[in-house]
Write an enzyme that holds these catalytic residues in place. Sequence first.
Site, mmCIF file in Angstrom:
data_model
loop_
_atom_site.group_PDB
_atom_site.id
_atom_site.type_symbol
_atom_site.label_atom_id
_atom_site.label_comp_id
_atom_site.label_asym_id
_atom_site.label_seq_id
_atom_site.Cartn_x
_atom_site.Cartn_y
_atom_site.Cartn_z
ATOM 1 N N HIS A 1 -30.089 -22.782 48.256
ATOM 2 C CA HIS A 1 -30.589 -21.866 49.278
ATOM 3 C C HIS A 1 -29.663 -21.814 50.488
ATOM 4 O O HIS A 1 -29.436 -20.746 51.068
ATOM 5 C CB HIS A 1 -31.998 -22.289 49.705
ATOM 6 C CG HIS A 1 -32.531 -21.489 50.842
ATOM 7 N ND1 HIS A 1 -32.520 -21.951 52.143
ATOM 8 C CD2 HIS A 1 -33.068 -20.247 50.892
ATOM 9 C CE1 HIS A 1 -33.035 -21.025 52.929
ATOM 10 N NE2 HIS A 1 -33.374 -19.986 52.210
ATOM 11 N N GLU B 1 -26.927 -19.541 49.750
ATOM 12 C CA GLU B 1 -27.358 -18.142 49.800
ATOM 13 C C GLU B 1 -27.096 -17.552 51.182
ATOM 14 O O GLU B 1 -26.706 -16.390 51.316
ATOM 15 C CB GLU B 1 -28.847 -18.059 49.456
ATOM 16 C CG GLU B 1 -29.440 -16.670 49.552
ATOM 17 C CD GLU B 1 -30.935 -16.701 49.738
ATOM 18 O OE1 GLU B 1 -31.440 -15.952 50.598
ATOM 19 O OE2 GLU B 1 -31.604 -17.496 49.033
ATOM 20 N N HIS B 2 -27.301 -18.350 52.219
ATOM 21 C CA HIS B 2 -26.981 -17.924 53.582
ATOM 22 C C HIS B 2 -25.472 -17.935 53.829
ATOM 23 O O HIS B 2 -24.902 -16.990 54.385
ATOM 24 C CB HIS B 2 -27.628 -18.867 54.596
ATOM 25 C CG HIS B 2 -29.109 -18.710 54.724
ATOM 26 N ND1 HIS B 2 -29.696 -18.163 55.838
ATOM 27 C CD2 HIS B 2 -30.126 -19.038 53.892
ATOM 28 C CE1 HIS B 2 -31.012 -18.148 55.685
ATOM 29 N NE2 HIS B 2 -31.294 -18.691 54.514
#
Length: 448
Positions: A67, A70-71
């Site tokens: 995650h 993902e950023h």
Amino acid sequence: MDAARSADTTAAPVPSTGVHGAVRRSELPGGVRLVTESVPGVRSVAIGIWIGIGSVDETGQQAGAAHFLEHLLFKGTRRRTAVGIAEEMDAVGGELNAFTAKEHTCYYAHVLDTDVALAVDLLTDVVTDAQLAPADVEVERGVVLEEIAMRDDDPEDLLGDLFDQTLFGEHPLGLPVIGSEESIRGITRDTLHGFWRSLYTTPRMVVAAAGNLDHDAVAELVATALGRAANGHAGAAAVPPRAASGTRPVRSAALGLQSDESEQAHVLLGVPTPGRHVPGSPVLAVLNSALGGGLSSRLFQQVREQRGLAYQVYSSTSRYADAGSLSVYAGCAPERLGEVVAVVRDVLGEVATGGLTDAEVTRARGALRGGLVLACEDTASRMHRLGRGELDHGRQRSLSESLARIEAVTPGEVAALAAELLDQPLTAAVVGPYEDETELPAALRELG
């Protein structure tokens, strides 16, 4: 164009997932799989790079890495700055985004059909050639920590993670996709970079696209854009769909509680289900729909319409390689929690022992069929269907086949599955204004 065509493993289009056009699949150099669906009559294309890596693939030191990436991957590449990426997509009125799940990650774009080349170039650049500059790591660390804080302020999001933790225990499925405040504060740039470079490889990638497109043209764009990344995996075969690990989750407790000064009590009650490789998905879908999938569902009628105990009540399912869940959510006034739980338990018990009526099964089948067809009116939904089908099963199921599988479900099959699943001990998670379990109603404390 020639390289992409020579690697095409599909002599003829595989069955269509809809009425508009055929689905085609190719294996490109480096083990990349490309699955497209032509949808004539629309002027857009939804395209995504799916990577068969999610939070279940993280070690303790990597918790939240997928995650976090993902950023971070959108913060700039060797050819583009973060601002440049945003400006290019804004200039064509497109959407560029990503999401992380327990077993996969997807980076996607939705653009006009004239801007497919830009979308492919942007997505592949972000996924394969990001910089992960130390300064950007620190900026995004703060953003992810804010996202965790926002999750903690949203009782339903907090509840979902608590339920998975309680139901799946120490199995990786029990860990939150977003990580924890502790893990995000401690994760290093080197850890993120190593996770990205070792796992975001072309044999694990599926490129899915749906809309007004030409398969061969997209194949050439993708093969060219991923050429450098694919060269490091020359001759590699695509990674097959994730198989069951052989380790079944064991729940950590019958009840999980998170104290929260919210106006409502939020509860999830559920049971484990087999993983997605065990047959029975259509039967489970019908059972879920009849239980809490719509306004006529048994739970909605019993909890809200007849008793007025909650504004929101519904059931849902999840299916992963190792296991899944069937759960019921309700949000209610804290003083009504005991009655809500009692009614939900009664409904589940009745279905476990008596199954569903023929009329309930018929309505559930119709709801599922209609929802499936309506979802296919949207190119983004079609792209998601293609990506998930290839990653999870290594194949595409036609819309006609999916509809036929739903229609073939019988009341007897639903009754048998309900008896098998709902006879298990219930697991519960609660978020609400309770200091400890002694303040919870007996209907929850007696679970076991």
